[in-house]
Design a protein around this motif. Structure first.
Motif, PDB file in Angstrom:
ATOM      1  N   PHE A  68      -1.357 -16.894  10.347  1.00 14.91           N
ATOM      2  CA  PHE A  68      -0.911 -15.582  10.813  1.00 14.91           C
ATOM      3  C   PHE A  68      -0.750 -14.631   9.632  1.00 14.91           C
ATOM      4  O   PHE A  68      -1.185 -13.482   9.687  1.00 14.91           O
ATOM      5  CB  PHE A  68       0.411 -15.701  11.581  1.00 14.91           C
ATOM      6  N   GLY A  69      -0.136 -15.106   8.560  1.00 12.93           N
ATOM      7  CA  GLY A  69       0.066 -14.269   7.380  1.00 12.93           C
ATOM      8  C   GLY A  69      -1.224 -13.877   6.700  1.00 12.93           C
ATOM      9  O   GLY A  69      -1.326 -12.806   6.097  1.00 12.93           O
ATOM     10  N   ALA A  82       6.799 -10.722  16.604  1.00 12.73           N
ATOM     11  CA  ALA A  82       8.062 -10.797  15.857  1.00 12.73           C
ATOM     12  C   ALA A  82       9.226 -11.177  16.764  1.00 12.73           C
ATOM     13  O   ALA A  82      10.064 -12.002  16.384  1.00 12.73           O
ATOM     14  CB  ALA A  82       8.335  -9.470  15.153  1.00 12.73           C
ATOM     15  N   VAL A  83       9.279 -10.594  17.954  1.00 11.80           N
ATOM     16  CA  VAL A  83      10.362 -10.910  18.888  1.00 11.80           C
ATOM     17  C   VAL A  83      10.278 -12.373  19.319  1.00 11.80           C
ATOM     18  O   VAL A  83      11.294 -13.085  19.342  1.00 11.80           O
ATOM     19  CB  VAL A  83      10.337  -9.955  20.106  1.00 11.80           C
ATOM     20  N   ALA A  96      11.262 -14.554  16.312  1.00 11.51           N
ATOM     21  CA  ALA A  96      12.695 -14.456  16.003  1.00 11.51           C
ATOM     22  C   ALA A  96      13.553 -15.154  17.050  1.00 11.51           C
ATOM     23  O   ALA A  96      14.455 -15.926  16.706  1.00 11.51           O
ATOM     24  CB  ALA A  96      13.103 -12.990  15.870  1.00 11.51           C
ATOM     25  N   ILE A  97      13.261 -14.901  18.324  1.00 14.76           N
ATOM     26  CA  ILE A  97      14.115 -15.452  19.384  1.00 14.76           C
ATOM     27  C   ILE A  97      13.799 -16.919  19.667  1.00 14.76           C
ATOM     28  O   ILE A  97      14.687 -17.774  19.650  1.00 14.76           O
ATOM     29  CB  ILE A  97      14.003 -14.612  20.674  1.00 14.76           C
ATOM     30  N   VAL A  98      12.541 -17.202  19.934  1.00 17.82           N
ATOM     31  CA  VAL A  98      12.182 -18.563  20.350  1.00 17.82           C
ATOM     32  C   VAL A  98      12.155 -19.526  19.167  1.00 17.82           C
ATOM     33  O   VAL A  98      12.752 -20.604  19.220  1.00 17.82           O
ATOM     34  CB  VAL A  98      10.823 -18.567  21.090  1.00 17.82           C
ATOM     35  N   MET A  99      11.472 -19.129  18.096  1.00 18.65           N
ATOM     36  CA  MET A  99      11.285 -20.068  16.989  1.00 18.65           C
ATOM     37  C   MET A  99      12.494 -20.131  16.059  1.00 18.65           C
ATOM     38  O   MET A  99      12.982 -21.219  15.760  1.00 18.65           O
ATOM     39  CB  MET A  99      10.021 -19.712  16.223  1.00 18.65           C
ATOM     40  N   VAL A 100      12.976 -18.976  15.592  1.00 18.91           N
ATOM     41  CA  VAL A 100      14.088 -19.011  14.638  1.00 18.91           C
ATOM     42  C   VAL A 100      15.403 -19.324  15.339  1.00 18.91           C
ATOM     43  O   VAL A 100      16.069 -20.308  15.010  1.00 18.91           O
ATOM     44  CB  VAL A 100      14.184 -17.684  13.840  1.00 18.91           C
ATOM     45  N   TYR A 114       6.183 -12.261   7.594  1.00  9.61           N
ATOM     46  CA  TYR A 114       4.860 -11.630   7.586  1.00  9.61           C
ATOM     47  C   TYR A 114       4.828 -10.406   8.503  1.00  9.61           C
ATOM     48  O   TYR A 114       4.202  -9.395   8.176  1.00  9.61           O
ATOM     49  CB  TYR A 114       3.777 -12.627   8.002  1.00  9.61           C
ATOM     50  N   CYS A 115       5.485 -10.483   9.656  1.00  5.56           N
ATOM     51  CA  CYS A 115       5.542  -9.326  10.560  1.00  5.56           C
ATOM     52  C   CYS A 115       6.185  -8.132   9.861  1.00  5.56           C
ATOM     53  O   CYS A 115       5.713  -6.995   9.992  1.00  5.56           O
ATOM     54  CB  CYS A 115       6.315  -9.663  11.831  1.00  5.56           C
ATOM     55  N   ALA A 116       7.258  -8.377   9.114  1.00  3.59           N
ATOM     56  CA  ALA A 116       7.922  -7.290   8.386  1.00  3.59           C
ATOM     57  C   ALA A 116       6.969  -6.663   7.373  1.00  3.59           C
ATOM     58  O   ALA A 116       6.914  -5.431   7.235  1.00  3.59           O
ATOM     59  CB  ALA A 116       9.182  -7.807   7.696  1.00  3.59           C
TER      60      ALA A 116
END
Length: 167
Positions: A61-62, A93-94, A97-101, A142-144
């Motif tokens: 992805f990166g 990103a959502v 952030a929510i599911v994975m992190v 990477y999204c940031a």
């Protein structure tokens, strides 16, 4: 900073892959030459493969080399293309952030608290599941970076490609 993260991920991926090859090779030798399959290398290989897939996905992805259906985005120009890219990045990103992190961290914490261990290695399953929040955090990072490029009016390019400014 991105290149340091890329290099670190490459080193991790190469190390995991090399260890995976050794484990699977030993598994084959121990099963067919010695007649007694190694239970430890079977379990190590299974867990390393999960880490390899998740970290490899984050790295891909990166590098902007992931599988994408970009018929709509490729047909757009200028600000519409930037808006499309930003929308896609927002969804990614959502999710990361929510599911994975967050979800992955919760899973790791609950697993560590429960004391669940792997059958052969007797290590905590929390360490195995740790690949989920780790990879999610890398994807969010990477999204940031990609959002910053879009904010400058540029499309984030694939690794090794020149990303030209949009007019």
């Amino acid at each position: 900073m991105k290149s340091a993260v890329d290099v670190s991920l490459r080193v991790i991926i190469i190390a995991i892959f090399a260890t995976l090859v050794v484990c699977v090779s030993w598994q084959v030798v121990s099963r067919y030459v010695f007649g007694t399959p190694s239970v430890l290398t079977d379990e190590i290989a299974r867990f390393l493969f999960m880490w390899l897939a998740l970290i490899g996905g984050a790295y891909t992805f990166g590098a902007r080399r992931h599988l994408a259906i970009d018929l709509l985005t490729d047909s757009l120009k200028g600000r519409a293309k930037l808006a499309s890219e930003a929308s896609i990045l927002t969804v990614v990103a959502v999710f990361a952030a929510i599911v994975m992190v967050w979800g992955g961290s919760t899973l790791v914490a609950r697993t560590l608290a429960s004391g669940q261990v792997t059958p052969a290695l007797r290590i905590s399953m929390g360490w195995v599941y740790g690949a989920i929040p780790f990879s999610g955090a890398v994807i969010v990072y990477y999204c940031a970076l990609f959002f910053a490029e879009i904010a400058r009016g540029r499309l984030p390019g694939a690794e090794g490609e020149v990303d030209l400014p949009l007019e």
